[in-house]
Motif scaffolding. Structure first.
Motif, PDB file in Angstrom:
ATOM      1  N   ALA A 391     -25.331 -32.373  -1.286  1.00 31.64           N
ATOM      2  CA  ALA A 391     -25.325 -32.357   0.185  1.00 31.64           C
ATOM      3  C   ALA A 391     -24.145 -33.168   0.724  1.00 31.64           C
ATOM      4  O   ALA A 391     -23.561 -32.822   1.757  1.00 31.64           O
ATOM      5  CB  ALA A 391     -26.639 -32.906   0.727  1.00 31.64           C
ATOM      6  N   VAL A 392     -23.798 -34.255   0.016  1.00 30.29           N
ATOM      7  CA  VAL A 392     -22.631 -35.036   0.420  1.00 30.29           C
ATOM      8  C   VAL A 392     -21.357 -34.217   0.224  1.00 30.29           C
ATOM      9  O   VAL A 392     -20.475 -34.185   1.086  1.00 30.29           O
ATOM     10  CB  VAL A 392     -22.563 -36.354  -0.378  1.00 30.29           C
ATOM     11  CG1 VAL A 392     -21.265 -37.109  -0.076  1.00 30.29           C
ATOM     12  CG2 VAL A 392     -23.764 -37.221  -0.053  1.00 30.29           C
ATOM     13  N   PHE A 393     -21.264 -33.562  -0.939  1.00 24.92           N
ATOM     14  CA  PHE A 393     -20.141 -32.666  -1.207  1.00 24.92           C
ATOM     15  C   PHE A 393     -20.607 -31.657  -2.250  1.00 24.92           C
ATOM     16  O   PHE A 393     -21.232 -32.036  -3.244  1.00 24.92           O
ATOM     17  CB  PHE A 393     -18.917 -33.435  -1.710  1.00 24.92           C
ATOM     18  CG  PHE A 393     -17.645 -32.651  -1.637  1.00 24.92           C
ATOM     19  CD1 PHE A 393     -17.094 -32.308  -0.410  1.00 24.92           C
ATOM     20  CD2 PHE A 393     -17.000 -32.227  -2.789  1.00 24.92           C
ATOM     21  CE1 PHE A 393     -15.920 -31.573  -0.322  1.00 24.92           C
ATOM     22  CE2 PHE A 393     -15.829 -31.495  -2.716  1.00 24.92           C
ATOM     23  CZ  PHE A 393     -15.289 -31.160  -1.475  1.00 24.92           C
ATOM     24  N   PRO A 394     -20.345 -30.360  -2.060  1.00 18.01           N
ATOM     25  CA  PRO A 394     -21.017 -29.334  -2.873  1.00 18.01           C
ATOM     26  C   PRO A 394     -20.455 -29.121  -4.267  1.00 18.01           C
ATOM     27  O   PRO A 394     -21.065 -28.420  -5.073  1.00 18.01           O
ATOM     28  CB  PRO A 394     -20.833 -28.069  -2.025  1.00 18.01           C
ATOM     29  CG  PRO A 394     -19.567 -28.305  -1.259  1.00 18.01           C
ATOM     30  CD  PRO A 394     -19.556 -29.785  -0.961  1.00 18.01           C
ATOM     31  N   THR A 395     -19.303 -29.684  -4.589  1.00 15.47           N
ATOM     32  CA  THR A 395     -18.679 -29.431  -5.887  1.00 15.47           C
ATOM     33  C   THR A 395     -17.871 -30.646  -6.305  1.00 15.47           C
ATOM     34  O   THR A 395     -17.967 -31.712  -5.669  1.00 15.47           O
ATOM     35  CB  THR A 395     -17.787 -28.175  -5.817  1.00 15.47           C
ATOM     36  OG1 THR A 395     -17.348 -27.822  -7.136  1.00 15.47           O
ATOM     37  CG2 THR A 395     -16.583 -28.388  -4.920  1.00 15.47           C
ATOM     38  N   SER A 396     -17.103 -30.501  -7.366  1.00  9.11           N
ATOM     39  CA  SER A 396     -16.294 -31.614  -7.875  1.00  9.11           C
ATOM     40  C   SER A 396     -14.825 -31.206  -7.888  1.00  9.11           C
ATOM     41  O   SER A 396     -14.490 -30.065  -8.219  1.00  9.11           O
ATOM     42  CB  SER A 396     -16.727 -31.987  -9.298  1.00  9.11           C
ATOM     43  OG  SER A 396     -18.093 -32.357  -9.325  1.00  9.11           O
ATOM     44  N   ILE A 397     -13.957 -32.164  -7.538  1.00  7.52           N
ATOM     45  CA  ILE A 397     -12.512 -31.947  -7.557  1.00  7.52           C
ATOM     46  C   ILE A 397     -11.872 -33.063  -8.363  1.00  7.52           C
ATOM     47  O   ILE A 397     -12.180 -34.240  -8.171  1.00  7.52           O
ATOM     48  CB  ILE A 397     -11.913 -31.941  -6.134  1.00  7.52           C
ATOM     49  CG1 ILE A 397     -12.632 -30.958  -5.220  1.00  7.52           C
ATOM     50  CG2 ILE A 397     -10.425 -31.594  -6.183  1.00  7.52           C
ATOM     51  CD1 ILE A 397     -12.106 -30.958  -3.785  1.00  7.52           C
ATOM     52  N   SER A 398     -10.971 -32.697  -9.265  1.00  2.62           N
ATOM     53  CA  SER A 398     -10.181 -33.689  -9.984  1.00  2.62           C
ATOM     54  C   SER A 398      -8.705 -33.361  -9.791  1.00  2.62           C
ATOM     55  O   SER A 398      -8.341 -32.225  -9.455  1.00  2.62           O
ATOM     56  CB  SER A 398     -10.535 -33.698 -11.471  1.00  2.62           C
ATOM     57  OG  SER A 398     -10.202 -32.455 -12.077  1.00  2.62           O
ATOM     58  N   PHE A 399      -7.844 -34.360 -10.010  1.00  2.00           N
ATOM     59  CA  PHE A 399      -6.407 -34.206  -9.770  1.00  2.00           C
ATOM     60  C   PHE A 399      -5.629 -34.695 -10.984  1.00  2.00           C
ATOM     61  O   PHE A 399      -5.850 -35.803 -11.470  1.00  2.00           O
ATOM     62  CB  PHE A 399      -5.974 -35.021  -8.545  1.00  2.00           C
ATOM     63  CG  PHE A 399      -6.635 -34.581  -7.261  1.00  2.00           C
ATOM     64  CD1 PHE A 399      -6.032 -33.657  -6.434  1.00  2.00           C
ATOM     65  CD2 PHE A 399      -7.871 -35.097  -6.889  1.00  2.00           C
ATOM     66  CE1 PHE A 399      -6.631 -33.251  -5.254  1.00  2.00           C
ATOM     67  CE2 PHE A 399      -8.487 -34.697  -5.716  1.00  2.00           C
ATOM     68  CZ  PHE A 399      -7.869 -33.771  -4.891  1.00  2.00           C
ATOM     69  N   SER A 400      -4.712 -33.861 -11.485  1.00  2.00           N
ATOM     70  CA  SER A 400      -3.783 -34.300 -12.523  1.00  2.00           C
ATOM     71  C   SER A 400      -2.366 -34.417 -11.975  1.00  2.00           C
ATOM     72  O   SER A 400      -1.456 -34.822 -12.701  1.00  2.00           O
ATOM     73  CB  SER A 400      -3.808 -33.326 -13.709  1.00  2.00           C
ATOM     74  OG  SER A 400      -3.462 -32.021 -13.313  1.00  2.00           O
ATOM     75  N   ASP A 401      -2.147 -34.069 -10.711  1.00  2.25           N
ATOM     76  CA  ASP A 401      -0.880 -34.269 -10.023  1.00  2.25           C
ATOM     77  C   ASP A 401      -1.144 -35.245  -8.883  1.00  2.25           C
ATOM     78  O   ASP A 401      -2.244 -35.286  -8.322  1.00  2.25           O
ATOM     79  CB  ASP A 401      -0.350 -32.937  -9.487  1.00  2.25           C
ATOM     80  CG  ASP A 401       1.067 -33.047  -8.925  1.00  2.25           C
ATOM     81  OD1 ASP A 401       1.854 -33.851  -9.469  1.00  2.25           O
ATOM     82  OD2 ASP A 401       1.392 -32.325  -7.963  1.00  2.25           O
ATOM     83  N   GLY A 402      -0.172 -36.066  -8.524  1.00  2.99           N
ATOM     84  CA  GLY A 402      -0.417 -37.067  -7.496  1.00  2.99           C
ATOM     85  C   GLY A 402      -1.267 -38.200  -8.024  1.00  2.99           C
ATOM     86  O   GLY A 402      -1.264 -38.505  -9.225  1.00  2.99           O
TER      87      GLY A 402
END
Length: 1018
Positions: A391-402
């Motif tokens: 509910a806070v955020f529906p999925t996961s995001i990861s970053f290998s750039d920046g």
């Protein structure tokens, strides 16, 4: 199978001989006093192995607290009173909610065997640790202890002290307790012993956290409003979560000292030195910080308590029985998210185990010992309220750039297993003249409820391009999602070992051991046919695109297409005293040792079609509200694939319905799986200088073969558009278009270790006992533990390579210094009963009763590789699980030991571009683990004062233990991915694997930690 006898007293009073003349086995034994006095962070029983010759501590938050003689931590066996106490799923020490092996208050003796040439030792190739527990006696006895630590007694992390302004120490409180009581039920006949222990702590965290800057947020929202307005709500929600992070109010814009690109990644263009020269996004002018930074200080609560009871019965003069039951309960703080607490994960972990030992003496020459045991534990991991997390955020995001930290780090949850185990052990000993004959068997069965079907159901967005994220797409990165038909799969397997050995006293000065062992490790089975795999390896599978999916992948009962029927282990050893004074002993041996595969390996093919479909999407909008978004693509792929599988459909028939269909990923095994094996040998000389001092020089070597290898590049390719000059030996199209990333586990790995070990031991001189070890060694291998799990898995990525780099040439790049290749290691342990006494009662109470003890660990730097994830994710096809070694153009390294100095490596030393015709066209030009990171130094000390309260033995002890007493900062390896804005920078400290705050805590407790001790003994 090393079996410990039943004990009748609480303490060992006989002092072991300085020289080892009984056999050729290598190792060390820690007696009751060492177990009680040596500083032991967290009370973890694996800590006692850390000062054994050949053992190297692991500081990487990975799999295994230590390695021994170059062999990984998943190859060690732990036993309690001769009964297996490993976690069969991971082949690690069994542990509770703290991830520590608690129970030190119950333990009387610890035996560590690194090379066991007697054939009773088996089922693993590494070290074997046996813990002998205390029992009752004819006298009532017991103890109680309370250990406390709080923030005020801890040093701040080095990086916290080097922020501006200084980041305060995170709140931390640890309470640990223990108590025992034992005695007679019936004098000389029946005895009892009860132990209760526990730990409760508020878990601190640490390290830098990077958030999107206000300038980046405003520019991204404006860009999306103009180009993809349907994605604005998704991004608004994401930025709101980032802005609600606990440290947002103290976050400051990153500077060029953090990252030359200011966290903007490929939004900027760079010259050869890594300096930004222009921007690709007009709304983010050159010099605009894209990221903010603060030091993490959030915490979480972890609890664990255990109790055990033992009853010993002298049934007859020839029969001794003992029964032991242990219960462990706890709630683990699995992960503490610095962005939002809803993403933090925990695990409720109950465990129950019982053991029955029966020793029967047939006559003066024959003894039989039988053990029966059972164990159950549950370990399911994930946010306690998964619905609240999504509910806070529906999925996961990861970053290998920046630089951005990931958001919604719950994609790998829920996961875990329920494990039931039962075991039978029987050992028969027969003394016949000069021969000590022994033979026996060990049977262990494991039934596992595996929750491999539960992770990744909410998807994982892996952004490899800041420009793509700015534009609301995953292009250049990946989106992965699973669709599962079942949350839990029931699997089972067994291991059976048989051995025979003869310890032959050839002369009074020569003893020879001859042994033979055979181990049968069964194929893992699922009676519901829940394993899904091809019948053969990838290289021999039909790759025609017209072959239906259900003709290639079948639901089967057994995990492996074929498994080695038995692993044979011949052993020979000797102990020879060449001189009449018996002050010199020469020992040596040779043996073949096999490993039991972890259950985790078999579970990897539970997640194949049709049980679990796994898709990797490489382009499309990342908001679920956008047309053609990655979630919709994955869902359409799944529906079409499941329908086609049931009806005998092909790739073409699916693409006719879903033109954008992305092929599913596939995990498989080689056609026949062998047990990993090591040939091990040594030659040692021990010399007694006097009756209290000995010196040892030892050469130890081993060679590993039939080791596991993980391949993820068999189906990789590079199109002419992206690789106009080709890419080494990759084809221009996928070999099997029906599948995406293909992961295959097979044998073929190798390893080599050669080491020189020097030791000095001093026994009880003026109250002092200690040992000092030095080890010089070199370890080579292809992958740590075959890539099944990593040795290093720190907060800023895993330096451990887990795959064969070039699938066509596995030896070209992979074989090199192992992750555990540490050239110089020094370790020591000591305790000193300070010999101050006085005839004056008051003065004696002040000066007498002091005990000082300590542990010293030092090693030189660990190896690491420079790699480029952007090549694998945005240039190559079906290679998202691969790592490409960076192509170095300018040799030379900076200071890898000090984060204040110049970066250890800079992007200007490598080809750092993904542009066609400009990017590197090979897998690299240096071998794996070419570079070296910082070394490690730790000194732990305890100082205790004993007060004798009564003549009957009631004693009060007050004191303290200081871990890393000199507050020496131990730094992690530098960030080694060229795709990261932090490349070449050291970002955090590391510590020993255990602390009063559990296992795997890293930088949060890497500085000095002082624990106060209060103990009562009677």
């Amino acid at each position: 199978m090393a079996v410990a006898g039943s004990t009748q007293t609480v303490e060992i009073t006989a002092e072991a001989s300085l020289l080892h003349t009984e056999d050729a086995n290598l190792g060390q034994t820690y007696d009751t006093k060492q177990v009680e006095l040596l500083p032991n962070a967290g009370g973890d029983l694996t800590n006692y192995a850390l000062t054994t010759p050949g053992v190297v501590v692991s500081t990487g938050m990975g799999y295994g607290n230590f390695t021994s003689n170059g062999i990984g931590g998943m190859s060690n066996l732990y036993t309690i009173n001769g009964n297996d106490y490993n976690d069969p799923y991971l082949n690690l020490n069994n542990s509770g909610a703290s991830n520590m092996l608690l129970g030190a208050n119950e333990v009387q003796e610890v035996s560590v065997v690194t090379n066991g040439y007697t054939a009773e030792y088996g089922r693993v190739a590494g070290s074997q640790l046996n813990y002998t527990t205390k029992s009752g006696s004819n006298q009532f006895h017991g103890n109680a202890a309370w250990l406390w630590n709080g923030s005020l007694l801890n040093a701040n992390d080095w990086f916290n002290n080097n922020t501006s302004p200084i980041t305060d120490r995170p709140h931390a409180v640890s309470n640990q307790w223990a108590g025992s009581f034992g005695g007679p039920i019936k004098k000389d006949k029946i005895f009892f012993y009860y132990d209760n222990e526990g730990i409760r702590y508020v878990l601190p965290s640490g390290g830098p956290v990077f958030l999107p800057s206000g300038a980046f947020q405003s520019a991204a929202l404006a860009n999306l409003a103009a180009k993809q307005p349907s994605e604005v709500p998704f991004y608004t929600q994401a930025f709101k979560v980032y802005n609600g992070a606990s440290g947002f109010s103290r976050a400051a814009a990153v500077t060029s000292a953090d990252d030359l690109g200011l966290g903007c990644g490929d939004i900027y263009n760079y010259d050869k030195t890594g300096n930004p020269t222009s921007t690709n996004v007009a709304s983010i002018p050159l010099g605009t910080p894209c990221a903010l930074k603060f030091q993490d200080t959030v915490n979480n609560l972890n609890t664990e308590r255990l109790m055990s009871g033992r009853v010993d019965v002298n049934l007859t003069a020839k029969d001794q029985l003992n029964f032991r039951y242990k219960q462990d309960r706890g709630v683990q703080a699995t992960s503490t998210d610095p962005i939002n607490n809803a993403f933090s994960a925990n695990s409720v972990q109950p465990e129950d185990d019982g053991q029955f030992n029966w020793t029967h003496t047939l006559n003066n020459h024959m003894v039989n010992q039988f053990i029966a045991s059972g164990l159950y534990y549950s370990a399911i991991f994930g946010p306690p309220n998964f619905a609240a997390a999504t509910a806070v955020f529906p999925t996961s995001i990861s970053f290998s750039d920046g630089l951005f930290n990931g958001l919604g780090n719950f994609s790998n949850f829920p996961q875990g297993r329920n494990v039931a185990q039962y075991q039978f052990v029987d050992d028969f000993s027969w003394t016949k003249g000069s021969h000590g004959i022994k033979f026996g068997t060990n049977f262990r069965r494991n039934n596992i409820g595996d929750f491999s079907g539960s992770p990744l159901l909410t998807g994982q967005i892996s952004e490899a391009s800041m420009t793509s994220f700015f534009n609301g797409v995953v292009d250049g990165g990946t989106f992965g999602q699973h669709f599962s038909t079942s949350a839990e799969f029931p699997v089972a397997y067994y291991s059976l070992g048989l051995y025979a050995q003869d310890e032959w006293q050839v002369t009074s000065r020569l003893k020879v051991t001859l042994g033979l062992r055979v181990d049968r490790n069964s194929n893992m089975v699922c009676q519901k046919n829940c394993f899904a795999r091809p019948a053969t390896s990838f290289l021999t599978t039909d790759h025609s695109a017209t072959t239906p999916y259900n003709a290639t992948i079948h639901n089967v009962t057994q995990a492996f297409p074929g498994l080695e029927a038995a692993a044979w282990g011949p052993r020979v050893g000797f102990a020879w005293s060449p001189f009449d004074n018996n002050k010199t002993v020469i020992r040596g041996g040779f043996g073949v040792f096999s490993d039991l595969y972890p259950a985790l390996l078999g579970s990897r093919i539970l997640t194949n079609l049709p049980n679990v479909t796994s898709f990797t999407i490489t382009s499309g909008p990342i908001s679920p509200a956008a047309s053609g978004n990655v979630f919709a693509q994955a869902a359409a792929n799944n529906a079409a694939l499941q329908s086609a599988y049931a009806s005998g459909g092909t790739l073409a028939s699916i693409q006719a319905v879903v033109p954008t269909f992305t092929a599913p990923n596939l995990t498989m095994f080689g056609s026949n799986i062998n047990n990993p094996k090591y040939a091990k040998w040594n030659l040692e000389v021990e010399r007694e200088l006097d009756n209290k001092t000995s010196l040892t020089a030892n050469y130890v070597g081993n060679r590993g073969y039939d080791l596991f290898q993980t391949y993820t590049g068999f189906n990789a390719f590079c199109t002419p558009a992206k690789c106009p000059n080709g890419f080494e030996d990759l084809p221009t199209a996928a070999p099997d278009k029906r599948f995406g990333v293909v992961t295959q586990y097979q044998n073929g790995g190798r390893a080599a270790y050669d080491g020189l070990q020097l030791s000095a031991t001093r026994r009880m001189t003026a109250g002092f006992t200690g040992s000092l070890n030095y080890n010089y060694s070199h370890t080579f291998d292809d992958l740590y533990e075959g890539g099944i799990e990593p040795l290093f898995a720190t907060a800023f990525g895993s330096p451990s390579f887990r795959t064969v780099i070039d699938p066509s040439q596995p030896n070209k790049y992979n074989y090199g210094p192992a992750d555990q290749d540490i050239r110089h290691v020094i370790s020591a342990n000591y305790y000193w009963d300070l010999p101050y006494k006085s005839s004056n009662g008051i003065l004696n109470n002040v000066l007498g009763g002091w005990q000082w003890s300590g542990v010293i660990l030092h090693n030189t730097g660990t190896p690491f590789s420079a790699y480029y994830t952007s090549i694998a994710s945005s240039v190559l096809g079906n290679a998202s699980s691969e790592r490409v070694l960076a192509f170095m153009t300018t040799p030379g390294t900076g200071d890898c030991g000090d984060p204040k100095g110049a970066a250890c490596l800079t992007k200007s030393q490598f080809i750092a571009t993904t542009s066609p015709a400009l990017h590197q066209v090979t897998w690299g030009n240096n071998a794996r683990n070419f570079f070296r990171g910082p070394g490690y130094f730790d000194t732990d000390m305890s100082l205790m004062k004993n007060f004798r309260i009564t003549e009957g033995g009631l004693t009060l002890t007050l004191g303290a233990s200081a871990y890393n007493i000199f507050n020496h900062p131990n730094f992690d390896r530098p960030t080694s991915s060229l795709s990261s804005g932090n490349f070449g920078k050291i970002l955090e400290t590391v510590g020993a694997p255990n602390s009063p705050y559990g296992n795997f805590q890293g930088s949060a407790v890497s500085g000095r930690v002082v624990q106060l001790d209060l103990k009562v003994k009677f």
